[in-house]
Enzyme design. Structure first.
Site, PDB file in Angstrom:
ATOM      1  CG  ASP A 238     -48.566   9.933 -67.694  1.00  0.00           C
ATOM      2  OD1 ASP A 238     -49.766  10.182 -67.459  1.00  0.00           O
ATOM      3  OD2 ASP A 238     -47.820  10.728 -68.289  1.00  0.00           O
TER       4      ASP A 238
ATOM      5  CB  ILE B  92     -46.566  12.932 -66.140  1.00  0.00           C
ATOM      6  CG1 ILE B  92     -47.544  13.983 -65.614  1.00  0.00           C
ATOM      7  CG2 ILE B  92     -45.472  12.671 -65.107  1.00  0.00           C
ATOM      8  CD1 ILE B  92     -48.271  13.590 -64.362  1.00  0.00           C
ATOM      9  CG  ASP B  93     -44.775   8.207 -69.020  1.00  0.00           C
ATOM     10  OD1 ASP B  93     -44.074   8.046 -68.002  1.00  0.00           O
ATOM     11  OD2 ASP B  93     -45.654   7.409 -69.348  1.00  0.00           O
ATOM     12  CE1 TYR B  94     -42.851  10.096 -75.199  1.00  0.00           C
ATOM     13  CE2 TYR B  94     -45.215  10.198 -74.893  1.00  0.00           C
ATOM     14  CZ  TYR B  94     -44.098   9.566 -75.399  1.00  0.00           C
ATOM     15  OH  TYR B  94     -44.230   8.387 -76.096  1.00  0.00           O
TER      16      TYR B  94
END
Length: 395
Positions: A142, A170-172
């Site tokens: 991320d 950004i990951d989620y």
């Protein structure tokens, strides 16, 4: 009935983005089977602020997106492990993986090989930069994508920048986009009868998160700059109060007119946004003075009553204590804990509700390999065969 009941997903992902994508569909009824190598579980299992949970391979980062899944261990570098996976694939609807591009193809488990076994399979590959292109072979997390995408450069203040987000957004966002892509492919399959290959890149998601900035730059050549808690309009920024900060959200012309009327300064309302921009400094100076007259809570309550968006700046623990969240069902609580987790805990569910058959948590996050025997038995393996696989460290 929930939307994805009867859909089986093989989840061969780790860390946050991939597991979150599968988790969102699991909440909506999908049968998700999480696959981890024996002796080398998902690194999120030992990640989080509680060392005891990390040692138990039930770290809070894993708990976040582990519910409603079954977990098996399987060594995909061994032929016997690959054979098991292929049996799973034959009866699956979706496979999700987020390993280095080319890694699964090297094992003979790429899209072409597995779609030959099951032409209706939806095969989703999630990676940092995509499966092809100059950066395709590179890896990232991320925060590395935040650096690469320009998000960090636009975050912070004019004096202090670049700064990364305080959460792995950004990951989620990638996980959410993955769930959207999988849903689209499943719907498309209902019409075509054909499987699909999804190539999802974290960098692309990071650009989508900056969509208006991207378009603005491509149209004007002007890049977004770090502005801290300030917005181009003074009525749309954060201010100090008697006891904290309040974020004003009087964004459009109607809202800024209501704000100035509520503050007893109706003459400050502007007729156009260009006028607002030209008067920004004067408006900010006046708001700096006015906002110090009340507490942040008082301003929030008063301005909201006048239909002006405003909120006290809260810490996360304060946000979670808001009774409104309980009314939304955003968090599911495991009172008394779960297997491998002695204390009570809660996990986020989904950011929407449905009138019927909506997202819900049915089972707690599984321990490593908790369902290996049951899943293998369902594939037709006998107890002796399972014991042999375990003895050979295939599972």
């Amino acid at each position: 009935m929930r939307p994805f009941e009867g859909i089986r997903i093989i989840d061969i992902t780790h860390v946050l983005a991939g597991p979150f994508a599968a988790y969102q569909l699991a909440l909506l009824g999908a049968d998700v089977i999480k696959v981890e190598p024996p002796g080398d579980p998902d690194q999120s299992r030992d990640s989080g602020p509680d060392p005891a949970l990390n040692r138990a391979n039930m770290g809070s980062y894993f708990l976040t997106q582990g519910s409603n899944k079954r977990a098996i261990t399987l060594d995909l570098k061994r032929q016997a492990g690959q054979d098991v996976l292929k049996k799973l694939v034959a009866g699956a609807d979706v496979l999700v993986e987020n390993f280095r591009p080319g890694a699964f193809e090297a094992l003979g488990l790429g899209w072409e090989a597995l779609s030959a076994i099951n032409p209706r399979l939806i095969y989703c590959s999630m990676s940092a930069f995509g499966q092809k292109g100059p950066r395709g072979v590179q890896t990232a997390y991320d925060h590395v994508i935040q650096a690469t995408s320009g998000i960090m450069a636009a975050t912070g203040t004019p004096e202090v920048n670049p700064i990364k987000f305080g959460a792995p957004a950004i990951d989620y966002a990638t996980g959410t986009m993955g769930a959207f892509a999988l849903s689209a492919a499943l719907f498309q399959r209902e019409r075509t009868g054909r499987g699909q290959r999804i190539d999802l890149a974290m960098l692309d998601v990071a650009l989508m998160m900056q969509a208006s900035h991207v378009t603005a730059f491509l149209a004007s050549g002007k890049a977004a700059k770090p502005s801290g808690n300030k917005h181009p309009q003074a009525t749309n920024s954060a201010y100090k109060t008697k006891d904290g900060m309040v974020m004003l959200g009087a964004s459009n012309l109607r809202q800024q007119k209501r704000l100035w009327a509520a503050l007893g300064r109706p003459e400050m309302a502007k007729a156009t946004n260009e006028q607002r921009l030209a008067a920004r400094d004067a408006e900010e100076s006046l708001l700096d003075e006015i906002m110090l007259n009340r507490t942040a809570d008082e301003w929030e309550e008063y301005l909201q009553s006048k239909h002006v968006p405003a909120a006290r700046v809260r810490r996360m623990e304060e946000a979670l204590a808001d009774p409104h969240l309980a009314s939304r069902g955003v968090v599911h609580r495991f009172e008394g804990g779960a297997p491998g987790v002695p204390q009570s805990f809660g996990v986020p569910v989904a950011a929407f509700t449905l009138a019927h058959g909506g997202p819900q948590v049915d089972s707690p996050p599984p321990m490593v390999g908790q369902h290996t025997d049951a899943v293998l038995s369902g594939l037709g393996y006998s107890a002796d065969e399972i014991a042999a696989l375990r003895a050979g460290k295939v599972v």
